[in-house]
Design a protein around this motif. Structure first.
Motif, PDB file in Angstrom:
ATOM      1  N   UNK A 109       6.947  27.802  10.979  1.00  0.00           N
ATOM      2  CA  UNK A 109       8.527  28.080  10.353  1.00  0.00           C
ATOM      3  C   UNK A 109       9.321  27.197  11.719  1.00  0.00           C
ATOM      4  N   UNK A 164       4.954  43.874  -0.294  1.00  0.00           N
ATOM      5  CA  UNK A 164       5.626  42.265  -0.189  1.00  0.00           C
ATOM      6  C   UNK A 164       6.218  42.214  -1.611  1.00  0.00           C
ATOM      7  N   UNK A 174      14.278  37.157   0.847  1.00  0.00           N
ATOM      8  CA  UNK A 174      12.997  37.672   1.208  1.00  0.00           C
ATOM      9  C   UNK A 174      12.013  36.923   0.973  1.00  0.00           C
ATOM     10  N   UNK A 175      11.602  36.185   1.703  1.00  0.00           N
ATOM     11  CA  UNK A 175      10.558  34.987   1.608  1.00  0.00           C
ATOM     12  C   UNK A 175       9.602  34.795   2.865  1.00  0.00           C
ATOM     13  N   UNK A 176       8.205  35.113   2.801  1.00  0.00           N
ATOM     14  CA  UNK A 176       7.545  34.272   3.938  1.00  0.00           C
ATOM     15  C   UNK A 176       6.279  34.177   3.366  1.00  0.00           C
TER      16      UNK A 176
END
Lengths: 211, 10
Positions: A109, A164, A174-176
């Protein structure tokens, strides 16, 4: 999330209990334990930098210290270290460490040392169980505590998958993706083990994996 | 790019 953290914690407690009570680490892969220590150390580099909660800091601390403890037992303890199946535990960990590192250097990232090491720990964790699974397959009559250890360790990321999904539905933005895809892979690697574990549990038999 | 999700998980 809480259930996931607790199964993770229990997996470590079960392993420490097994080693301490039986004074034996047969069937336990030192390579997987060393990979986990590397995972924890590179992921929790921020332990003294960013504070999230007392709970988070304590858990990070416990994970690092307990995996160090297990490695210490397996390498240094004069009784336990004799029971380590070194000639069976032959997985070439370089094939996991270097690709994880290179992938983290490319897909991350933010291009910073901390971020690359954190991403590396996520990638490495997803495959860190492989030496242990290979060792289990080579061991006939796996003892119950060892199979419970692997089951709990595998369940932990599976429960995180549910966490998640829940967070994705309830938290804006909320993103990963890196963590999600790695977590999916990590859980998928256990599928075969889960199948035989549950089968042996239903039949009340000791686990033995087909070779 | 989207802001990084805070690392609040273990």
């Amino acid at each position: 999330r809480e259930a996931g953290d607790m199964t993770h914690l229990f997996s470590i407690i079960v392993l420490l209990l097994k080693i301490n009570a039986t004074k034996s680490c047969s069937g336990v892969s030192l390579k997987t334990q060393e990979l986990y220590l590397l995972v924890f150390v590179t992921r929790y580099l921020d332990l003294f930098q960013s504070y999230i909660s007392l709970y988070n800091s304590c858990m990070k601390f416990i994970f690092i210290v307990s995996s160090g403890c297990i490695i210490g037992y397996m390498r240094k303890h004069k009784v336990v270290s004799q029971t380590y199946d070194a000639e069976q535990d032959t997985f070439r960990v370089a094939f996991l460490v270097w690709p994880s590192f290179l992938l983290a250097a490319v897909i991350n990232q933010k291009l910073s040392v901390m971020e690359i090491l954190w991403t590396f720990s996520i990638y490495l964790e997803s495959v860190a169980i492989l030496p242990q699974l290979v060792l289990l397959q080579r061991t006939k009559n796996v003892d119950n505590l060892t199979s419970n250890y692997v089951f709990l360790l595998g369940s932990y990321r599976g429960l995180y998958l549910l966490n998640w999904i829940y967070r994705c539905l309830t938290e804006e933005g909320y993103r990963q993706w890196i963590v999600w895809i790695s977590g999916l892979l990590q859980t998928a690697i256990y599928c075969d083990f889960f199948y035989y574990y549950l089968k042996s549990w239903r039949k009340n038999e000791r686990l033995s994996l087909p070779s | 790019t989207a802001p990084a999700t805070p690392k609040d998980e273990l």
